[in-house]
Scaffold this motif. Structure first.
Motif, PDB file in Angstrom:
ATOM      1  N   LEU A 173      58.233  -8.544  -5.657  1.00  0.00           N
ATOM      2  CA  LEU A 173      57.160  -9.024  -4.779  1.00  0.00           C
ATOM      3  C   LEU A 173      56.649  -9.996  -5.948  1.00  0.00           C
ATOM      4  CD1 LEU A 173      54.895  -6.353  -2.791  1.00  0.00           C
ATOM      5  CD2 LEU A 173      56.450  -8.586  -1.767  1.00  0.00           C
ATOM      6  N   ILE A 174      56.738  -9.546  -7.717  1.00  0.00           N
ATOM      7  CA  ILE A 174      56.053 -11.066  -8.415  1.00  0.00           C
ATOM      8  C   ILE A 174      56.677 -11.795  -9.137  1.00  0.00           C
ATOM      9  CG2 ILE A 174      54.027  -8.530  -9.371  1.00  0.00           C
ATOM     10  CD1 ILE A 174      56.459  -8.540 -11.605  1.00  0.00           C
ATOM     11  N   SER A 208      61.467   3.288  -5.464  1.00  0.00           N
ATOM     12  CA  SER A 208      61.598   2.356  -4.197  1.00  0.00           C
ATOM     13  C   SER A 208      59.738   1.819  -3.988  1.00  0.00           C
ATOM     14  CB  SER A 208      61.453   3.366  -3.104  1.00  0.00           C
ATOM     15  OG  SER A 208      61.527   2.443  -2.045  1.00  0.00           O
ATOM     16  N   PHE A 209      59.492   2.267  -4.506  1.00  0.00           N
ATOM     17  CA  PHE A 209      57.867   1.424  -4.667  1.00  0.00           C
ATOM     18  C   PHE A 209      57.946   0.436  -6.316  1.00  0.00           C
ATOM     19  CE2 PHE A 209      53.525   1.453  -7.334  1.00  0.00           C
ATOM     20  CZ  PHE A 209      52.964   0.697  -6.487  1.00  0.00           C
ATOM     21  N   GLU A 230      58.063 -14.278 -14.241  1.00  0.00           N
ATOM     22  CA  GLU A 230      57.545 -15.309 -15.738  1.00  0.00           C
ATOM     23  C   GLU A 230      55.744 -15.472 -15.472  1.00  0.00           C
ATOM     24  OE1 GLU A 230      59.615 -19.288 -14.527  1.00  0.00           O
ATOM     25  OE2 GLU A 230      60.965 -18.194 -14.738  1.00  0.00           O
ATOM     26  N   GLU A 231      55.776 -15.874 -14.389  1.00  0.00           N
ATOM     27  CA  GLU A 231      54.023 -15.785 -14.150  1.00  0.00           C
ATOM     28  C   GLU A 231      52.799 -14.720 -13.810  1.00  0.00           C
ATOM     29  OE1 GLU A 231      51.841 -19.253 -14.669  1.00  0.00           O
ATOM     30  OE2 GLU A 231      54.025 -19.605 -14.640  1.00  0.00           O
ATOM     31  N   ASP A 232      53.524 -13.054 -13.929  1.00  0.00           N
ATOM     32  CA  ASP A 232      52.591 -11.445 -13.501  1.00  0.00           C
ATOM     33  C   ASP A 232      53.141 -10.815 -14.246  1.00  0.00           C
ATOM     34  OD1 ASP A 232      51.234 -13.267 -10.620  1.00  0.00           O
ATOM     35  OD2 ASP A 232      53.061 -13.197 -10.122  1.00  0.00           O
ATOM     36  N   GLN A 233      52.063  -9.824 -14.426  1.00  0.00           N
ATOM     37  CA  GLN A 233      52.652  -8.723 -14.693  1.00  0.00           C
ATOM     38  C   GLN A 233      52.023  -7.321 -14.402  1.00  0.00           C
ATOM     39  OE1 GLN A 233      51.141  -7.324 -19.146  1.00  0.00           O
ATOM     40  NE2 GLN A 233      53.106  -8.079 -19.340  1.00  0.00           N
TER      41      GLN A 233
END
Length: 64
Positions: free
Chosen positions: A26-27, A18-19, A30-33
């Protein structure tokens, strides 16, 4: 670039799944990791903690 490390103790495999799904939603893929590392009990027992500040130990919240 900001590199941060957060620790979360998840109660079981369902909570972990679930986490992970919540993080994924939320991310911006294409921009976050976000990197997740499963720590075994043996690895946790060998961690080093410097400093005297203590976090309040509670079971009703996660550190993220």
């Amino acid at each position: 670039m900001q590199l941060s490390v957060f620790e979360a103790e998840l109660s079981d495999i369902d909570a972990a799944a679930s986490f992970r799904e919540r993080l994924r939603s939320l991310i911006d893929p294409e921009e976050d990791q976000v990197r997740l590392y499963r720590l075994t009990p043996e690895a946790l027992s060998q961690r080093l903690i410097y400093g005297e500040r203590r976090l309040e130990e509670r079971v009703d919240f996660w550190l993220v």
